[in-house]
Design a protein around this motif. Structure first.
Motif, short mmCIF file in Angstrom:
data_model
loop_
_atom_site.label_atom_id
_atom_site.label_comp_id
_atom_site.label_asym_id
_atom_site.label_seq_id
_atom_site.Cartn_x
_atom_site.Cartn_y
_atom_site.Cartn_z
N ILE A 79 1.86 5.66 -4.14
CA ILE A 79 1.26 5.59 -5.48
C ILE A 79 -0.10 4.90 -5.41
O ILE A 79 -1.05 5.31 -6.09
CB ILE A 79 2.20 4.85 -6.46
N TYR A 80 -0.18 3.87 -4.60
CA TYR A 80 -1.46 3.15 -4.45
C TYR A 80 -2.53 4.08 -3.89
O TYR A 80 -3.65 4.13 -4.42
CB TYR A 80 -1.29 1.95 -3.52
N MET A 97 5.06 6.18 -11.15
CA MET A 97 3.94 5.72 -11.99
C MET A 97 4.39 5.60 -13.45
O MET A 97 4.21 6.51 -14.25
CB MET A 97 2.77 6.70 -11.87
N TYR A 113 1.17 -1.92 -7.09
CA TYR A 113 1.52 -0.51 -6.93
C TYR A 113 2.77 -0.31 -6.07
O TYR A 113 3.02 0.79 -5.59
CB TYR A 113 0.34 0.24 -6.30
N SER A 114 3.54 -1.37 -5.89
CA SER A 114 4.72 -1.27 -5.02
C SER A 114 5.96 -0.83 -5.80
O SER A 114 7.00 -1.50 -5.78
CB SER A 114 4.98 -2.62 -4.33
N LEU A 135 2.00 0.66 -15.17
CA LEU A 135 1.17 0.82 -13.98
C LEU A 135 -0.05 1.69 -14.27
O LEU A 135 -1.16 1.39 -13.83
CB LEU A 135 2.00 1.44 -12.86
N ALA A 157 -4.09 0.72 -14.01
CA ALA A 157 -5.05 1.56 -13.27
C ALA A 157 -6.20 1.99 -14.16
O ALA A 157 -7.37 1.94 -13.77
CB ALA A 157 -4.33 2.78 -12.69
N THR A 185 -3.58 6.73 -6.41
CA THR A 185 -4.38 6.12 -7.47
C THR A 185 -5.78 5.78 -6.97
O THR A 185 -6.79 6.08 -7.64
CB THR A 185 -3.70 4.83 -7.98
N PRO A 216 -4.23 -5.12 -3.77
CA PRO A 216 -3.37 -4.83 -4.92
C PRO A 216 -2.15 -5.72 -5.08
O PRO A 216 -1.55 -5.76 -6.15
CB PRO A 216 -2.95 -3.38 -4.66
N TYR A 269 0.85 -1.20 0.00
CA TYR A 269 0.00 0.00 0.00
C TYR A 269 0.89 1.25 0.00
O TYR A 269 1.01 1.95 0.99
CB TYR A 269 -0.94 -0.03 1.21
#
Length: 262
Positions: free
Chosen positions: A22-23, A136, A131-132, A140, A144, A26, A127, A19
């Motif tokens: 970026i997660y 971005m 998103y790790s 990725l 999304a 998004t 996820p 988490y």
């Protein structure tokens, strides 16, 4: 970092943080867009023709994007036909959902909409390592946008009142699930991919509802089918309850006739 590096995502670093910032960024953007479009679709003051045009525009963009990102991956990453195959359910949903929307196919919606929506929802809730990364990159962003599209289209149709699934649509939903299963576990393997290792349909994730002694994929499938049945009733309780009552009444009337015949 060059533009090509951004397109290919070859220079990204896996931070190991599920988490990540970026997660959360998004997820916040996706939820904001989803909520705004649901509210927009539900407002009676807005003419249906405007809502329909927005929905069609989103479906066209979604379908075009599915073509564009594959061209980009083929040109800049050297991806082959097998690499570009919709090996995951959401990859397949990203193609099928906008087509079904543009065709306005009731059977197509029964087959794929709910599965796609729930799958996309789970991709944001759980996820994994999606998103790790430290920035971005386009792969990725592609993921999304793909998942956002297959969330938005069914949600808009439902809030517009265009499509309200009920428990009577369960048989077609089951067929849709079977199509995804055959793609992820059958066609993927036929193409030389490895479903057992890569777990394209997420049947071997070690979910908390495992039952000792029963293979994880079977437990996951049964659990998913039960959840889908419950969701269909929740999404259209009036029609679902009437359908269930009708089936029970038909069953009891047949039993009464059988008893009288004896």
């Amino acid at each position: 970092m060059s533009f090509k590096d951004w397109l290919t995502g070859d220079k990204v670093t896996n931070t190991g943080i599920e988490y990540s910032p970026i997660y959360w960024i998004t997820l916040s953007v996706v939820l904001l867009i989803l909520i705004l479009l649901i509210v927009f679709s539900a407002l009676k003051k807005i003419p249906n023709i405007i809502k329909q045009n927005v929905l069609i525009s989103i479906a066209i963009f979604q379908l075009a994007f599915e073509v564009v990102w594959r061209i980009i991956f083929a040109v800049f990453k050297g991806s082959t036909f097998v690499n570009l195959w919709p090996m995951y359910p959401c990859n397949l949903g990203g193609i099928i959902v906008p087509i079904v929307c543009l065709l306005n196919s009731k059977k197509g919606k029964d087959l794929f909409y709910l599965f796609a929506f729930v799958g996309a929802l789970l991709s944001f809730a759980l996820p994994g390592n999606m998103y790790s990364f430290d920035y971005m990159a386009f792969p990725l962003l592609k993921s999304a946008l793909q998942h956002t599209g297959i969330l938005i289209i069914p949600a808009m149709e439902y809030s517009m009142g265009k499509y309200r699934p009920s428990i009577k649509d369960y048989p077609l939903l089951f067929v849709g699930c079977l199509i995804h299963f055959l793609n992820c576990e059958g066609i993927d393997e036929w193409l030389g991919l490895d479903p057992a290792t890569n777990d394209y349909m997420y049947l071997r994730q070690g979910y908390p509802f495992e039952i000792p002694g029963i293979p994880s994929p079977f437990v996951t499938i049964i659990f998913a089918l039960i959840v889908f049945a419950i969701l269909l009733i929740i999404l259209n309780p009036k029609e679902s309850i009437a359908y269930i009552k009708g089936k029970f009444n038909l069953l009891f009337s047949k039993q009464k006739k059988h008893v009288k015949g004896e």
